[in-house]
Write a protein that holds these residues in place. Sequence first.
Motif, PDB file in Angstrom:
ATOM      1  N   HIS A  96       0.838  -1.208   0.000  1.00 43.15           N
ATOM      2  CA  HIS A  96       0.000   0.000   0.000  1.00 43.15           C
ATOM      3  C   HIS A  96       0.868   1.252   0.000  1.00 43.15           C
ATOM      4  CE1 HIS A  96      -3.287   2.744   0.927  1.00 43.15           C
ATOM      5  NE2 HIS A  96      -2.538   3.223   1.920  1.00 43.15           N
ATOM      6  N   CYS A  97       1.895   1.266   0.831  1.00 43.30           N
ATOM      7  CA  CYS A  97       2.783   2.431   0.900  1.00 43.30           C
ATOM      8  C   CYS A  97       3.569   2.614  -0.392  1.00 43.30           C
ATOM      9  CB  CYS A  97       3.734   2.283   2.082  1.00 43.30           C
ATOM     10  SG  CYS A  97       2.938   2.378   3.700  1.00 43.30           S
ATOM     11  N   ILE A  98       4.001   1.512  -0.990  1.00 42.31           N
ATOM     12  CA  ILE A  98       4.728   1.582  -2.264  1.00 42.31           C
ATOM     13  C   ILE A  98       3.834   2.186  -3.343  1.00 42.31           C
ATOM     14  CG2 ILE A  98       5.750   0.213  -4.133  1.00 42.31           C
ATOM     15  CD1 ILE A  98       6.662  -1.771  -1.881  1.00 42.31           C
ATOM     16  N   HIS A  99       2.614   1.698  -3.433  1.00 45.66           N
ATOM     17  CA  HIS A  99       1.665   2.229  -4.416  1.00 45.66           C
ATOM     18  C   HIS A  99       1.436   3.721  -4.206  1.00 45.66           C
ATOM     19  CE1 HIS A  99      -0.403  -1.841  -5.588  1.00 45.66           C
ATOM     20  NE2 HIS A  99       0.836  -1.737  -6.019  1.00 45.66           N
ATOM     21  N   GLN A 100       1.258   4.128  -2.976  1.00 48.04           N
ATOM     22  CA  GLN A 100       1.028   5.547  -2.700  1.00 48.04           C
ATOM     23  C   GLN A 100       2.242   6.379  -3.067  1.00 48.04           C
ATOM     24  OE1 GLN A 100      -2.530   5.294  -2.446  1.00 48.04           O
ATOM     25  NE2 GLN A 100      -1.900   7.266  -1.555  1.00 48.04           N
ATOM     26  N   ALA A 101       3.425   5.869  -2.770  1.00 46.01           N
ATOM     27  CA  ALA A 101       4.651   6.600  -3.106  1.00 46.01           C
ATOM     28  C   ALA A 101       4.804   6.744  -4.621  1.00 46.01           C
ATOM     29  CB  ALA A 101       5.862   5.871  -2.523  1.00 46.01           C
ATOM     30  N   ILE A 102       4.454   5.715  -5.353  1.00 44.75           N
ATOM     31  CA  ILE A 102       4.535   5.778  -6.812  1.00 44.75           C
ATOM     32  C   ILE A 102       3.526   6.777  -7.366  1.00 44.75           C
ATOM     33  CG2 ILE A 102       4.103   4.470  -8.938  1.00 44.75           C
ATOM     34  CD1 ILE A 102       5.351   2.030  -7.523  1.00 44.75           C
ATOM     35  N   LEU A 103       2.299   6.704  -6.895  1.00 42.48           N
ATOM     36  CA  LEU A 103       1.260   7.625  -7.372  1.00 42.48           C
ATOM     37  C   LEU A 103       1.631   9.078  -7.074  1.00 42.48           C
ATOM     38  CD1 LEU A 103      -1.967   5.669  -6.340  1.00 42.48           C
ATOM     39  CD2 LEU A 103      -1.031   5.940  -8.646  1.00 42.48           C
ATOM     40  N   GLU A 104       2.110   9.327  -5.871  1.00 45.71           N
ATOM     41  CA  GLU A 104       2.493  10.693  -5.514  1.00 45.71           C
ATOM     42  C   GLU A 104       3.762  11.133  -6.245  1.00 45.71           C
ATOM     43  OE1 GLU A 104       2.818  10.599  -1.275  1.00 45.71           O
ATOM     44  OE2 GLU A 104       0.687  10.106  -0.990  1.00 45.71           O
ATOM     45  N   GLY A 105       4.692  10.199  -6.418  1.00 41.33           N
ATOM     46  CA  GLY A 105       5.963  10.534  -7.043  1.00 41.33           C
ATOM     47  C   GLY A 105       5.869  10.870  -8.516  1.00 41.33           C
ATOM     48  N   THR A 106       4.819  10.401  -9.188  1.00 41.39           N
ATOM     49  CA  THR A 106       4.686  10.703 -10.616  1.00 41.39           C
ATOM     50  C   THR A 106       4.495  12.190 -10.879  1.00 41.39           C
ATOM     51  OG1 THR A 106       2.298  10.278 -10.511  1.00 41.39           O
ATOM     52  CG2 THR A 106       3.709   8.444 -11.198  1.00 41.39           C
ATOM     53  N   GLN A 107       4.117  12.960  -9.878  1.00 38.94           N
ATOM     54  CA  GLN A 107       3.859  14.385 -10.095  1.00 38.94           C
ATOM     55  C   GLN A 107       5.103  15.122 -10.584  1.00 38.94           C
ATOM     56  OE1 GLN A 107       0.767  15.566 -10.102  1.00 38.94           O
ATOM     57  NE2 GLN A 107       0.172  13.456  -9.590  1.00 38.94           N
ATOM     58  N   LYS A 108       6.279  14.652 -10.209  1.00 36.93           N
ATOM     59  CA  LYS A 108       7.508  15.329 -10.653  1.00 36.93           C
ATOM     60  C   LYS A 108       7.772  15.126 -12.146  1.00 36.93           C
ATOM     61  CE  LYS A 108      11.572  13.607  -9.718  1.00 36.93           C
ATOM     62  NZ  LYS A 108      12.762  13.042  -9.006  1.00 36.93           N
ATOM     63  N   TYR A 109       7.036  14.189 -12.749  1.00 36.85           N
ATOM     64  CA  TYR A 109       7.222  13.896 -14.171  1.00 36.85           C
ATOM     65  C   TYR A 109       6.117  14.500 -15.038  1.00 36.85           C
ATOM     66  CZ  TYR A 109      10.478  10.606 -12.156  1.00 36.85           C
ATOM     67  OH  TYR A 109      11.506  10.047 -11.433  1.00 36.85           O
ATOM     68  N   LYS A 110       5.338  15.396 -14.458  1.00 32.11           N
ATOM     69  CA  LYS A 110       4.268  16.051 -15.224  1.00 32.11           C
ATOM     70  C   LYS A 110       4.898  16.819 -16.363  1.00 32.11           C
ATOM     71  CE  LYS A 110      -0.216  18.198 -14.577  1.00 32.11           C
ATOM     72  NZ  LYS A 110      -0.822  17.089 -15.313  1.00 32.11           N
ATOM     73  N   HIS A 111       4.304  16.666 -17.544  1.00 31.69           N
ATOM     74  CA  HIS A 111       4.901  17.236 -18.757  1.00 31.69           C
ATOM     75  C   HIS A 111       3.790  17.589 -19.738  1.00 31.69           C
ATOM     76  CE1 HIS A 111       7.796  17.643 -22.089  1.00 31.69           C
ATOM     77  NE2 HIS A 111       6.941  16.950 -22.810  1.00 31.69           N
ATOM     78  N   ALA A 112       3.732  18.858 -20.123  1.00 29.25           N
ATOM     79  CA  ALA A 112       2.733  19.311 -21.094  1.00 29.25           C
ATOM     80  C   ALA A 112       1.337  18.863 -20.647  1.00 29.25           C
ATOM     81  CB  ALA A 112       3.074  18.800 -22.494  1.00 29.25           C
ATOM     82  N   ASP A 113       0.676  18.052 -21.469  1.00 29.87           N
ATOM     83  CA  ASP A 113      -0.694  17.627 -21.164  1.00 29.87           C
ATOM     84  C   ASP A 113      -0.782  16.321 -20.392  1.00 29.87           C
ATOM     85  OD1 ASP A 113      -1.726  19.843 -22.507  1.00 29.87           O
ATOM     86  OD2 ASP A 113      -1.690  18.783 -24.425  1.00 29.87           O
ATOM     87  N   GLY A 114       0.371  15.780 -19.994  1.00 27.16           N
ATOM     88  CA  GLY A 114       0.345  14.510 -19.272  1.00 27.16           C
ATOM     89  C   GLY A 114       1.597  14.320 -18.447  1.00 27.16           C
ATOM     90  N   PHE A 115       2.148  13.111 -18.489  1.00 23.12           N
ATOM     91  CA  PHE A 115       3.345  12.770 -17.733  1.00 23.12           C
ATOM     92  C   PHE A 115       4.350  12.105 -18.684  1.00 23.12           C
ATOM     93  CE2 PHE A 115      -0.247  12.807 -14.912  1.00 23.12           C
ATOM     94  CZ  PHE A 115       0.223  13.399 -13.736  1.00 23.12           C
ATOM     95  N   ARG A 116       5.626  12.242 -18.366  1.00 22.54           N
ATOM     96  CA  ARG A 116       6.683  11.685 -19.229  1.00 22.54           C
ATOM     97  C   ARG A 116       7.867  11.266 -18.360  1.00 22.54           C
ATOM     98  NH1 ARG A 116       8.539  13.112 -24.817  1.00 22.54           N
ATOM     99  NH2 ARG A 116      10.809  12.971 -24.894  1.00 22.54           N
ATOM    100  N   ILE A 117       8.189   9.975 -18.399  1.00 20.98           N
ATOM    101  CA  ILE A 117       9.300   9.432 -17.622  1.00 20.98           C
ATOM    102  C   ILE A 117      10.336   8.851 -18.579  1.00 20.98           C
ATOM    103  CG2 ILE A 117      10.004   7.734 -15.900  1.00 20.98           C
ATOM    104  CD1 ILE A 117       7.298   7.884 -14.650  1.00 20.98           C
ATOM    105  N   GLY A 118      11.602   9.192 -18.340  1.00 18.82           N
ATOM    106  CA  GLY A 118      12.677   8.661 -19.180  1.00 18.82           C
ATOM    107  C   GLY A 118      12.859   7.169 -19.006  1.00 18.82           C
ATOM    108  N   TRP A 119      13.072   6.468 -20.110  1.00 19.29           N
ATOM    109  CA  TRP A 119      13.174   5.011 -20.111  1.00 19.29           C
ATOM    110  C   TRP A 119      14.280   4.597 -21.098  1.00 19.29           C
ATOM    111  CZ3 TRP A 119       8.489   2.496 -17.914  1.00 19.29           C
ATOM    112  CH2 TRP A 119       8.658   1.126 -17.728  1.00 19.29           C
TER     113      TRP A 119
END
Length: 272
Positions: free
Chosen positions: A238-261
């Motif tokens: 549960h904590c891992i899921h919450q950390a991932i959901l909250e952590g995605t905010q730093k990858y907000k980009h234009a109209d969505g999200f973008r993470i380097g891969w």
Amino acid sequence: MDSPQSFKEQELAGWDAKADAYDKYLGRITVQIVDPLLDAAGVVSGAKLLDIACGPGYLAGAAAARGADAIGIDFAPSMVIEAKKNFPSAVFREGDAEALPFESERFDAAVCGFGIGHLPDPGKALREVFRVLRIGGRYGFSWWCTPDKHEFFAFVMGAVKTHGTLDVPLPTAPPMFRFSERGECERSLKKVGFSDVHVQEHSLHFEFQSPHEVLDLLTKSSVRIAMVLELQTKEALHCIHQAILEGTQKYKHADGFRIGWPALVASGKKPL
């Protein structure tokens, strides 16, 4: 201690169960490497191409579009079914990367898109692809960069380390990031006889609209990371899921999200 075969069986079961979701999640990333990998293997019109661990068939399908005579193999029956539906211009069949069902020196080129790190014995698979290539033929494979360069892995593994543990009882397997090292790619290809070896890094990205797509990708379109998550305690997960959901905010980009891969493409030629 579990045998390498148990790792192979677990990988097979995982990919066979998740084939229908691959396009929707992980496939949006892996398809980005198709042209660079085909170029690295020198795939042109008229070439006989083998796509190893073909998954839903992206590489064989694109090779066929270039005019190549393309065959894709995968050990997961459902992946072969998906590939046949996606790319009727190529041929797909079940097959084992460590025991290729083809005669020696049959193909002009071969590729393996993000499959080498899922094999119990990568060295055996490399020897097999060297065997089935014709003299002068090229082979190329891709694999993910190390977490220090890879935003997604660093992000997700960081959440697991902080709120859970990576030390879970998975089957014995080769190191996940063995082929994330340029030197290891070069060494492994040269060891089986390849020459003219090249390794190049490519910038891929995961673009998504909702943070929940990250969780969906992990659970519906991955195997080893999904197993790591399944073996956490309920509270830790549960904590891992919450950390991932909250952590995605730093990858907000234009109209969505973008993470380097980012990924590496390694290739070599079967010498004269």
